[in-house]
Design an enzyme around this catalytic site. Structure first.
Site, PDB file in Angstrom:
ATOM      1  CG  HIS A  99      -1.854  -1.175   1.284  1.00  0.00           C
ATOM      2  ND1 HIS A  99      -2.668  -1.609   0.265  1.00  0.00           N
ATOM      3  CD2 HIS A  99      -2.013  -2.079   2.297  1.00  0.00           C
ATOM      4  CE1 HIS A  99      -3.309  -2.717   0.641  1.00  0.00           C
ATOM      5  NE2 HIS A  99      -2.930  -3.030   1.864  1.00  0.00           N
ATOM      6  CG  ASP A 146      -4.959  -6.495   0.098  1.00  0.00           C
ATOM      7  OD1 ASP A 146      -4.877  -7.435   0.910  1.00  0.00           O
ATOM      8  OD2 ASP A 146      -4.980  -5.302   0.462  1.00  0.00           O
TER       9      ASP A 146
HETATM   10 ZN   LIG Z   1      -3.020  -7.103   2.795  1.00  0.00          ZN
END
Ligand SMILES: [Zn+2]
Length: 456
Positions: free
Chosen positions: A273, A324
């Site tokens: 991220h 993810d």
């Molecule tokens: Zn993750």
């Protein structure tokens, strides 16, 4: 020796015609020659690309995609989503995880992902006790890998605390928690399984600065070194604004800054991220050689925020893409969201393109191949001798790609349609997807449906 002949293929220096690919018994590319003779080779119509690495995911979450889309009392945020996820995972044991992961890996292969990084933090039984074999749930992931054939970088995650400053873990987190000795033991148990299998790699994932106190972070690097000195290290960082606030409050520094202060972040690292950075942090990340692990569809789904891709690329940063939470299994959709988010935010177009690489879709695709391969710590992402024979064949006869070639074809692949154009997929020299279907699609889907029915 397997010998393939591609009409067109993306090689490290660009697209080439009439490419002969020789694959040895281990599944490595032994020779790659452009302008070659097709004699004696299996002919591949259309365009051949290196398979796309998927740098980040939590396999069990595939089966909860869509379950957190109903409004409940209170504010709908990442944190309320996390509560739904904690409830959901209470019902996942080894059998469930194996069935869900196998289905996920089949979907990934059919979408053109040939390798993934499994950021594995679900370790223990529902009551928090270790399984008789503490690696039980890692084995479930590895069995799913074997059933599907996908390349895997397994990243057991160290999770020690429930918040910054070593706050105790919450009940919903008890299936994740290790002390350092038990975590080291887990890695020791796993190591032999990874030795000598060229489709596998073992790495380490300190879960986040929230879950791993500073002192322990140094020990995690030692443990990674003990696996091997180049073993990949992945960590979630700066995903949420609240996380940035909490970190500032706790230590006076923002998360990415703090991570660089306490850990030797470099090219074996992947920062998952890294959404919320100031300019100085962005510069640190880009210059460190670490990969930014971007997961645009999940970051959108969770309301995380937008990674500043233009700033990152201008500073020489690298990135890979991950799915993810697996709300989408498509490299095309990840890359498209990545670019479109920037356009919506900056009111400009072609953010990923540059003077040297003017084709936006092609640049995105190439960067994600290179950054993804680096993050997963494997010889993938390039059709070149010594690299794995991980490749995908695109149906270039589809109307979406009519009249498009080379980099313009990659632009069209990313930006002009929602049809999956991946026809055949090879991993380590083995064909796993033929004509759009994984060779074990039906039996794996059947086991998955039965599992989800049981969970419902
Ligand atoms: Zn993750």
């Amino acid at each position: 020796m397997t010998v393939l002949f591609a009409e067109s293929a993306l090689l490290p220096d660009g697209f080439a015609e009439a490419v002969r690919l020789e694959i040895d018994a281990r599944g490595d590319l032994a020779a790659v020659e452009a302008g070659a003779d097709p004699a004696g080779a299996a002919r591949l119509a259309g365009v051949v690309l290196p398979g796309m690495p998927n740098v980040h995911g939590h396999a069990f979450q595939r089966a909860m995609a869509g379950l957190a889309e109903r409004l409940e009392p209170g504010e709908a945020s990442f944190w309320s989503w996390r509560e739904v996820m904690y409830r959901f995972l209470q019902r996942i044991g080894p059998d469930e995880l194996r069935a869900i992961a196998a289905q996920l890996f089949v979907e990934m292969l059919e979408a053109g992902y040939t390798a993934l990084g499994e950021f594995h933090y679900l370790h223990h039984q529902a009551d928090g006790r270790a399984y008789a074999d503490p690696a039980e749930l890692s084995w479930a992931i590895l069995e799913a890998q074997r059933a599907s054939g996908i390349g895997l970088t397994h990243l057991p995650s160290l999770y020690m605390a429930g918040g910054f400053g070593g706050r105790p873990a919450e009940p919903g987190q008890r299936r994740f928690v290790h002390d350092l000795n038990r975590f080291a033991d887990l890695l020791e148990r796993l190591r032999p399984r990874f030795a000598g299998d060229p489709n596998l790699r073992l790495g380490v994932a300190p879960h986040s600065l929230r879950a791993v106190p500073d002192e322990a972070l140094g020990r995690v690097v030692d443990l990674a070194d003990a696996v091997d000195p180049a073993a990949p290290i992945h960590i979630h960082v700066a995903e949420q604004v609240k996380e940035v606030r909490d970190c500032l409050e706790w230590c006076g520094a923002r998360p990415v800054r703090h991570l660089f202060d306490v850990a030797p972040v470099g090219s074996r690292w992947c920062l998952i991220h890294a959404t919320h950075m100031d300019d100085a942090e962005a510069e640190l990340l880009a210059r460190s050689g670490a990969v930014a692990g971007l997961c645009p569809t999940t970051e959108a789904n969770l309301g995380d925020g937008l990674f500043d891709l233009g700033r990152h690329l201008a500073a020489g940063g690298t990135f890979g893409i991950g799915s993810d939470s697996h709300v989408s299994i498509s490299p095309v959709e990840e890359l498209r969201w990545l670019e479109y988010g920037q356009r919506l935010n900056t009111l400009r177009r072609l953010i990923a393109a540059s003077e040297e690489q003017p084709h936006c879709g092609a640049r995105l695709w190439r960067e994600a191949l290179a950054g993804g391969a680096q993050a997963l710590g494997r010889r993938i992402g390039r059709l070149a001798p010594g690299h794995r024979a991980d490749l995908i064949r695109i149906d270039s006869s589809h109307p979406i790609l009519a009249g498009r070639q080379d980099d313009a074809l990659l632009d069209a692949l990313v930006f002009s349609g929602n049809v999956n154009l991946v026809r055949d997929v090879m991993v380590g020299g083995r064909w796993l997807v033929r004509d759009g279907r994984h060779v074990h699609r039906d039996e794996i889907a059947e086991a998955y449906r039965a599992t989800v029915a049981r969970l419902a």
